[in-house]
Design a protein around this motif. Structure first.
Motif, PDB file in Angstrom:
ATOM      1  N   ARG A 275     -50.580   5.208  -1.807  1.00 50.37           N
ATOM      2  CA  ARG A 275     -49.797   6.389  -1.478  1.00 50.37           C
ATOM      3  C   ARG A 275     -48.333   6.040  -1.681  1.00 50.37           C
ATOM      4  N   VAL A 276     -47.608   6.987  -2.218  1.00 50.70           N
ATOM      5  CA  VAL A 276     -46.230   6.719  -2.607  1.00 50.70           C
ATOM      6  C   VAL A 276     -45.316   7.774  -2.014  1.00 50.70           C
ATOM      7  N   ARG A 277     -44.264   7.289  -1.397  1.00 51.31           N
ATOM      8  CA  ARG A 277     -43.197   8.191  -0.980  1.00 51.31           C
ATOM      9  C   ARG A 277     -42.056   8.003  -1.962  1.00 51.31           C
ATOM     10  N   ALA A 278     -41.651   9.059  -2.618  1.00 50.58           N
ATOM     11  CA  ALA A 278     -40.616   8.931  -3.652  1.00 50.58           C
ATOM     12  C   ALA A 278     -39.694  10.128  -3.595  1.00 50.58           C
ATOM     13  N   ASP A 279     -38.469   9.905  -4.053  1.00 55.92           N
ATOM     14  CA  ASP A 279     -37.517  11.003  -4.099  1.00 55.92           C
ATOM     15  C   ASP A 279     -37.892  12.012  -5.166  1.00 55.92           C
ATOM     16  N   ARG A 280     -38.590  11.559  -6.177  1.00 55.68           N
ATOM     17  CA  ARG A 280     -38.994  12.454  -7.264  1.00 55.68           C
ATOM     18  C   ARG A 280     -40.260  11.907  -7.892  1.00 55.68           C
ATOM     19  N   PRO A 281     -41.088  12.784  -8.461  1.00 54.10           N
ATOM     20  CA  PRO A 281     -42.286  12.261  -9.140  1.00 54.10           C
ATOM     21  C   PRO A 281     -41.880  11.562 -10.435  1.00 54.10           C
ATOM     22  N   SER A 282     -42.494  10.442 -10.696  1.00 53.41           N
ATOM     23  CA  SER A 282     -42.170   9.672 -11.904  1.00 53.41           C
ATOM     24  C   SER A 282     -43.433   9.019 -12.422  1.00 53.41           C
ATOM     25  N   TYR A 283     -43.298   8.402 -13.586  1.00 51.35           N
ATOM     26  CA  TYR A 283     -44.351   7.525 -14.081  1.00 51.35           C
ATOM     27  C   TYR A 283     -44.057   6.152 -13.490  1.00 51.35           C
ATOM     28  N   TRP A 284     -44.972   5.691 -12.670  1.00 49.96           N
ATOM     29  CA  TRP A 284     -44.760   4.393 -12.026  1.00 49.96           C
ATOM     30  C   TRP A 284     -45.414   3.327 -12.866  1.00 49.96           C
ATOM     31  N   ILE A 285     -44.552   2.598 -13.539  1.00 53.01           N
ATOM     32  CA  ILE A 285     -45.020   1.677 -14.553  1.00 53.01           C
ATOM     33  C   ILE A 285     -45.450   0.371 -13.899  1.00 53.01           C
ATOM     34  N   GLY A 286     -46.528  -0.200 -14.440  1.00 51.73           N
ATOM     35  CA  GLY A 286     -47.000  -1.486 -13.945  1.00 51.73           C
ATOM     36  C   GLY A 286     -46.635  -2.607 -14.910  1.00 51.73           C
ATOM     37  N   GLU A 287     -46.967  -2.383 -16.163  1.00 52.69           N
ATOM     38  CA  GLU A 287     -46.676  -3.417 -17.162  1.00 52.69           C
ATOM     39  C   GLU A 287     -46.669  -2.776 -18.539  1.00 52.69           C
ATOM     40  N   THR A 288     -46.225  -3.540 -19.528  1.00 53.89           N
ATOM     41  CA  THR A 288     -46.236  -3.064 -20.904  1.00 53.89           C
ATOM     42  C   THR A 288     -46.942  -4.098 -21.776  1.00 53.89           C
ATOM     43  N   PHE A 289     -47.420  -3.629 -22.925  1.00 54.70           N
ATOM     44  CA  PHE A 289     -48.084  -4.491 -23.900  1.00 54.70           C
ATOM     45  C   PHE A 289     -47.377  -4.311 -25.234  1.00 54.70           C
ATOM     46  N   ASP A 290     -47.220  -5.410 -25.930  1.00 55.00           N
ATOM     47  CA  ASP A 290     -46.518  -5.315 -27.205  1.00 55.00           C
ATOM     48  C   ASP A 290     -47.334  -5.813 -28.391  1.00 55.00           C
ATOM     49  N   ARG A 291     -48.492  -6.394 -28.133  1.00 55.24           N
ATOM     50  CA  ARG A 291     -49.261  -6.945 -29.261  1.00 55.24           C
ATOM     51  C   ARG A 291     -50.536  -6.129 -29.398  1.00 55.24           C
ATOM     52  N   TRP A 292     -50.741  -5.613 -30.603  1.00 58.02           N
ATOM     53  CA  TRP A 292     -51.905  -4.766 -30.881  1.00 58.02           C
ATOM     54  C   TRP A 292     -52.765  -5.454 -31.941  1.00 58.02           C
ATOM     55  N   ASP A 293     -54.084  -5.467 -31.703  1.00 56.48           N
ATOM     56  CA  ASP A 293     -54.949  -6.149 -32.672  1.00 56.48           C
ATOM     57  C   ASP A 293     -56.017  -5.224 -33.246  1.00 56.48           C
ATOM     58  N   GLY A 294     -55.846  -3.976 -33.047  1.00 52.81           N
ATOM     59  CA  GLY A 294     -56.816  -3.017 -33.584  1.00 52.81           C
ATOM     60  C   GLY A 294     -57.714  -2.448 -32.515  1.00 52.81           C
ATOM     61  N   ALA A 295     -57.926  -3.218 -31.409  1.00 53.95           N
ATOM     62  CA  ALA A 295     -58.749  -2.693 -30.321  1.00 53.95           C
ATOM     63  C   ALA A 295     -58.160  -3.032 -28.961  1.00 53.95           C
ATOM     64  N   ASN A 296     -57.322  -4.038 -28.923  1.00 52.00           N
ATOM     65  CA  ASN A 296     -56.784  -4.479 -27.640  1.00 52.00           C
ATOM     66  C   ASN A 296     -55.271  -4.576 -27.694  1.00 52.00           C
ATOM     67  N   TRP A 297     -54.689  -4.315 -26.591  1.00 48.87           N
ATOM     68  CA  TRP A 297     -53.265  -4.582 -26.398  1.00 48.87           C
ATOM     69  C   TRP A 297     -53.152  -5.847 -25.537  1.00 48.87           C
ATOM     70  N   SER A 298     -52.140  -6.610 -25.807  1.00 45.74           N
ATOM     71  CA  SER A 298     -51.875  -7.781 -24.983  1.00 45.74           C
ATOM     72  C   SER A 298     -50.375  -8.030 -24.973  1.00 45.74           C
ATOM     73  N   VAL A 299     -49.985  -9.096 -24.276  1.00 46.47           N
ATOM     74  CA  VAL A 299     -48.571  -9.388 -24.116  1.00 46.47           C
ATOM     75  C   VAL A 299     -48.243 -10.665 -24.885  1.00 46.47           C
ATOM     76  N   THR A 300     -47.193 -10.594 -25.665  1.00 41.16           N
ATOM     77  CA  THR A 300     -46.760 -11.786 -26.395  1.00 41.16           C
ATOM     78  C   THR A 300     -46.113 -12.762 -25.416  1.00 41.16           C
ATOM     79  N   PRO A 301     -46.645 -13.946 -25.300  1.00 40.30           N
ATOM     80  CA  PRO A 301     -46.035 -14.886 -24.357  1.00 40.30           C
ATOM     81  C   PRO A 301     -44.654 -15.313 -24.826  1.00 40.30           C
ATOM     82  N   THR A 302     -43.727 -15.450 -23.894  1.00 38.42           N
ATOM     83  CA  THR A 302     -42.376 -15.904 -24.204  1.00 38.42           C
ATOM     84  C   THR A 302     -42.073 -17.103 -23.318  1.00 38.42           C
ATOM     85  N   PRO A 303     -41.211 -17.942 -23.780  1.00 37.34           N
ATOM     86  CA  PRO A 303     -41.017 -19.218 -23.075  1.00 37.34           C
ATOM     87  C   PRO A 303     -40.436 -19.053 -21.681  1.00 37.34           C
TER      88      PRO A 303
END
Lengths: 713, 334
Positions: A275-303
């Motif tokens: 349950r979320v109390r917010a000043d305005r409705p938004s898209y509450w983002i959890g994470e992003t993916f930047d690598r696509w392989d045709g069926a899966n998204w994943s995250v490019t590891p960075t140092p």
């Protein structure tokens, strides 16, 4: 002296209050308040149970001593109140006040303590009114931490006790006044209508002070891999399996982990995950993916990812300042209900996080990762900047040539050429001169040429999600739709990535919270704009439903709404109300005097004989009619009616013992009355000898073995 | 305010009636409720907790109904007097039987009296059951909405109406709202004056004829015999032994006065207090004369002009003096 006299007069104890109803209602309201505080975790079981018991004992003692209150009670209660305040301030002193719950828990104990003490000294009506008012403060303290509708049960019970108490108070003040059923209904209706109007007119509550930003660890545990995501196997599934009508795989939505498998199929349930109390409705983002392989998204590891923030709450997140300078903020508080991945969901441009740990992790893509698993009871607060550039601003953003190399390398990469998708994207965006218009054009094309549905065939091994969606069935849900948009954008050189999180669920106007369900999990696209950063676009929002069926949707929504109703509390309330109503009606109808009881017995006899009493008929006249029906010239029933009327109006009551005998005689005589259509046997009805005395010898057999003819008649 | 001597319309004369409801000491309840709601609102709004605001809204609904509903109840309240005596005495309580459609606090204003509660209630012990109503209507016993209102008139007079202030705090008792109403009496109520100090009365009749004739003193008021009851005989004259013996109601027959009637002229001054004193003395004088067996011819001034008539008992004397008005020719004070 006049002021002193006035104060003395105001504090003079009032006359003793004898109404038990009022005392029960006040005790009920206080007990409900204590139970509500216990339900919200502000009191321990021991404190709550002990307080309830003491309140009941105190109220009983106060009732017993109402005429002559015990003189030593007041000093003891005063001392206990002082002790309670001292304890309260000692609890707060030396503590870092993280949030309002730090204050509310000891405050609840203080209020309960004061109520318990007060319960022992309530001889007069005014004292009971203070108890009633005090129960409101308990409810307020409990309500401050209530986040779901189950608290409504306590509100309803407390309101019922409070209203009953107020009516009893008026009844006592008016020396026995009572509300007619119509008045009760009118009163309740007026209260409900007025309260609803006030609720509708008042603006939604707004968290004002930093003391109110709560955070709690809940039932989460420290994870072995700090900074890693625990979404795969270590936490409960968030979704149910899909419907049998569609081809499904086992499992469900596992998007909140290191990879997003777009080949998975499943239906998400209506389980409230947070349950979320917010000043305005938004898209509450959890994470992003930047690598696509045709069926899966994943995250490019960075140092250097994830970055550890080791500064205690509140955590200031690294990131650029708002583009347009000081701007509005959006404060969100997340109350976790179901075991969740250790992602800190937030609206875009999160700036500050109140989290119940000493450290926090931030990835390169601005995902915020918790070092502990987030279980039920976990709470955290995020403050984000509201920094959404306008479409014109985005149109005027520099071209894709100004994209940083790191983003260009990562977020424009596709695993293999998509000639058809690229050709499609280029044809759709041929007339667009800037990135923003190109994105909008592609979204419009998707909306026009695809359909939304969660019931789609599974992806064959080796099949590409985007090709299948764009050039195959053109039906899919948010993952397919957003992936298709991201790939099309990448194919024409625009940096895009997949974002996953939650959309706001249904808003509850009573709790002022968004009830985010598992089915509110969502995937959308983020596009890079030089000078403005990552901007979110949701192509799924404009895609029409496949095979929309308003009727089915309506039924589904109604069924869902009915399922979400708290039937158990409603059932308890309805059952209790029914029992109380039936009990009150029975109590009102039961005869209050012996004369009443006897009169009703005569009327029952008459009804049995098929003769109802007319409203204008006296009891004696009615009894005479019964005698005529029974063919009894001696007037037995008339004589009995005379005894009853002598008791009712002449004050000549039968002796104890005789009254029961008379009633027993009536019952016996009643059984012998002829029923309508039933033949009366020879000899008619046996008479009851002397009034109130009836020979009830058992039938005997004569010396010849035959039944004795010696009877009463 | 006084019960005006003589017949007069109390409306607009003795009491200004207010049919609009108005609150009774509203400052404390209104300020308290407003303070509670404002404080609650501030906490609710700034805490961000929706339930606090929701509970506060419900509480606001309760308080709003509790403060406003009694005004509606009081405005719609109806009260009536179903029974009233015909006579009374100033300074002594007079009881009326009243009924109302809702529970009301009734405060007699003119004539004044203590507060009473009338209307539907729960206590059967204080109600009068209708004769023959045992079980007449199921559950009806104890639900009669008639109760007593006590008046304590300060002065003599004739009342066809009473002015009362009715108030209600239904349903929650948070704030009383009141209105003043004029209620008609089923019959005129004559309030006679108190017994004051009687005028000095002369002794017995002296025989100036001489001759040694002794007047046989007729013991006026002593029993002479018994006779059958006639309507109008006072119940205290019933002779129970004779009644039991004969099987019909028998009363004592008293010796009547044989002397000439005593004429008592009462001239009331214009001043109300002075008139009351004069009336009280007159009442005491009449009572003493009647007790002595004398026949009293009372001369008073009423609204219709001078009135002369015989008064044979306290009741009729009280009625005559209740109706008496100031004599235009009388001095301002005795």
């Amino acid at each position: 002296m006049r002021i002193f006299d006035a104060v003395k007069r105001a504090n003079r104890p009032g006359p003793a209050e004898h109404s038990i109803t009022l005392r029960v209602a006040c005790a009920g309201a206080v007990v409900t308040g204590i139970a509500a505080c216990r339900a919200e975790g502000e009191l321990s079981w021991n404190v709550a149970g002990g307080s309830i018991a003491l309140v009941v004992v105190g109220m009983v003692l106060a009732y017993r001593t109402r005429e002559r209150p015990l003189p030593w009670i007041k000093p003891i209660l005063a001392l206990s109140a002082v002790a309670a305040f001292i304890w309260f301030f000692r609890q707060l002193t030396g503590q870092t006040l993280y949030d309002v719950s730090t204050v509310e828990d000891p405050l609840a104990v203080l209020f309960v303590w004061v109520q318990v003490a007060h319960a022992f000294d309530v001889p007069a009506r005014r004292d009971l009114a203070f108890s009633l008012a005090g129960s409101a403060s308990l409810m307020a303290v409990a309500a401050a931490q209530a986040i779901d509708l189950t608290f409504g049960f306590y509100v309803v019970v407390w309101l019922a006790c409070g209203l009953a108490g107020l009516v009893a108070m008026w009844s006592s003040a008016s020396e026995g006044g009572r509300l007619r059923p119509r008045g009760v209904i009118a009163t309740l209706s007026a209260v409900v209508v007025t309260g609803t109007v006030v609720l509708a007119l008042l603006p939604a509550p707004h968290v004002a002070g930093k003391i109110d930003f709560p955070s709690a660890a809940g039932s989460g545990t420290q994870l072995p891999d700090p900074g890693g995501l625990a979404g795969d196997a270590k936490v409960a599934q968030l979704a149910k399996a899909g419907t049998p009508a569609g081809a499904t795989r086992v499992g469900g939505f596992l998007g909140f982990s290191n990879r997003l498998d777009t080949a998975l199929r499943g239906g998400l349930g209506a389980t409230v995950v947070m349950r979320v109390r917010a000043d305005r409705p938004s898209y509450w983002i959890g994470e992003t993916f930047d690598r696509w392989d045709g069926a899966n998204w994943s995250v490019t590891p960075t140092p250097h990812s994830p970055q550890r923030l080791n500064e205690n709450s509140p955590f200031i997140l690294p990131g650029p300042a708002p583009i347009a300078g000081p701007t509005q903020t959006d404060l969100q508080t997340f109350y976790i209900v179901q075991p969740s991945p250790n992602l800190v969901f937030h609206a875009d441009d999160a700036h500050e996080v109140w989290f119940p740990t000493h450290d926090l992790f931030v990835s390169d893509d601005d995902s915020i990762v918790s070092p502990i698993g987030l279980g039920p009871g976990a709470i955290y607060t995020v403050q984000s900047y509201v920094d959404t550039p306008s479409p014109d601003q985005l149109r005027s953003a520099p071209s894709a040539d100004a994209v940083p190399a790191s983003i260009d390398e990562r977020d424009t990469k596709i695993p293999h050429p998509y000639p058809r998708a690229e050709a499609l994207a280029e044809s759709v965006t041929a007339r667009d001169g800037n990135t923003y218009d190109k994105v909008e054009s592609l979204i419009a094309w998707i909306a026009k040429h695809t359909r939304y549905s969660t019931d789609i065939p599974p992806l064959a091994p080796g099949q590409d999600t985007v090709d299948e969606f764009l050039f195959g069935n053109r039906t899919g849900f948010c993952e397919q739709i957003s992936t298709a948009l991201a790939v099309m954008l990448r194919s024409i050189g625009i940096p895009a990535r997949e974002a996953v999180g939650y959309v706001p669920g249904p808003y509850n106007p009573i709790t002022d919270l968004y009830d985010v369900q598992a089915s509110d999990a969502h995937a959308w696209v983020q596009v890079w704009f030089p000078g403005y950063g990552w901007q979110s676009f949701d192509p799924t929002a404009v895609v029409p439903l496949a095979n929309p069926s308003p009727g089915a949707t309506l039924v589904h929504d109604a069924t869902g709404a009915l399922k979400r109703l708290p039937w158990i509390p409603i059932g308890i309330v309805v059952t209790t109300a029914s029992v109380l109503t039936v009990g009150a009606r029975w109590r009102r109808r039961r005869p209050r005097t012996w004369a009443d009881k006897a009169a009703r017995s005569i009327e029952a006899a008459g009804r049995r004989a098929g003769r109802r009493r007319r409203p204008d008929e006296t009891l004696t006249e009615y009894a005479t009619a019964i005698d005529e029906l029974a063919g009894d010239p001696s007037g037995t029933w008339r004589a009995l009616a005379g005894v009853v009327e002598a008791s009712a109006y002449g004050g000549r009551h039968p002796m104890p013992g005789d009254d029961r005998q008379i009633l027993a005689s009536m019952r016996a005589l009643r059984d012998e009355l002829p029923r309508p259509g039933v033949l009366v046997g020879v000899g008619g009805i046996r008479r009851a000898g002397a009034l109130g005395r009836r020979r009830s010898s058992p039938p005997t057999r004569g010396t010849d073995g035959n039944p004795s003819t010696d009877g009463d008649g | 305010m006084t019960g005006r001597a003589g017949r007069g319309d109390p409306v607009g004369v003795t009491a200004r009636t207010r049919r609009l409801v108005r609150p009774v000491r509203p400052a404390v309840p209104l300020v308290s409720c407003a303070g509670v709601l404002v404080a609650w609102g501030l906490v609710a709004h700034n805490s961000g907790a929706g339930w606090v605001q929701a509970v506060g809204d419900a509480l606001g609904g309760v308080l709003a109904v509790g403060l406003v509903a009694p005004a509606l109840v009081a405005a719609r309240a109806r009260i009536g007097i179903v029974e009233s005596p015909g006579d009374g005495t100033a300074g002594l309580p007079v009881e009326l039987v009243a009924t109302s459609n809702t529970r009301l606090r009734v405060r007699p204003v003119d004539p004044p009296g203590p507060d009473a509660f009338v209307g539907p209630h729960r206590a059967p012990s204080v109600t009068r059951q209708r004769a023959g109503a045992v079980g007449a209507a199921e559950g009806d016993i104890g639900r009669a909405n008639t109760e007593w209102i006590t008046l304590v008139p300060r002065r003599r007079g004739v009342h066809d109406h009473v002015v009362v202030e009715v108030a209600s705090a239904s349903p929650f008792g948070l704030l009383w709202w009141r209105k003043t109403v004029v209620v008609g009496l089923p019959r005129s109520l004559h309030i006679g004056p108190r017994l004051g100090r009687p005028l000095p009365l002369p002794g017995g009749r002296e025989d100036t004829a001489g001759g040694g004739v002794l007047d046989a003193t007729v013991a006026v008021g002593e029993p002479r015999g018994v006779r059958p009851y006639r309507p109008g005989d006072h119940r205290r004259f019933v002779h129970w032994p004779a009644t039991a013996h004969s099987g019909e109601l028998m009363v004592r027959e008293m010796e009547g006065p044989t002397a000439e009637p005593v004429t008592l002229e009462v001239h009331l001054p214009a001043d109300a207090d002075a008139a009351e004193q004069v009336a009280e003395r007159a009442m005491a004088t009449v009572v003493e004369l009647v007790d002595r067996g004398a026949s009293v011819l009372l001369v008073t001034t009423e609204d219709g002009g001078p009135r002369t008539g015989t008064v044979g008992d306290r009741r009729s004397a009280g009625r005559r003096l209740a109706r008496a008005v100031a004599d235009p020719g009388a001095p301002p004070s005795p």
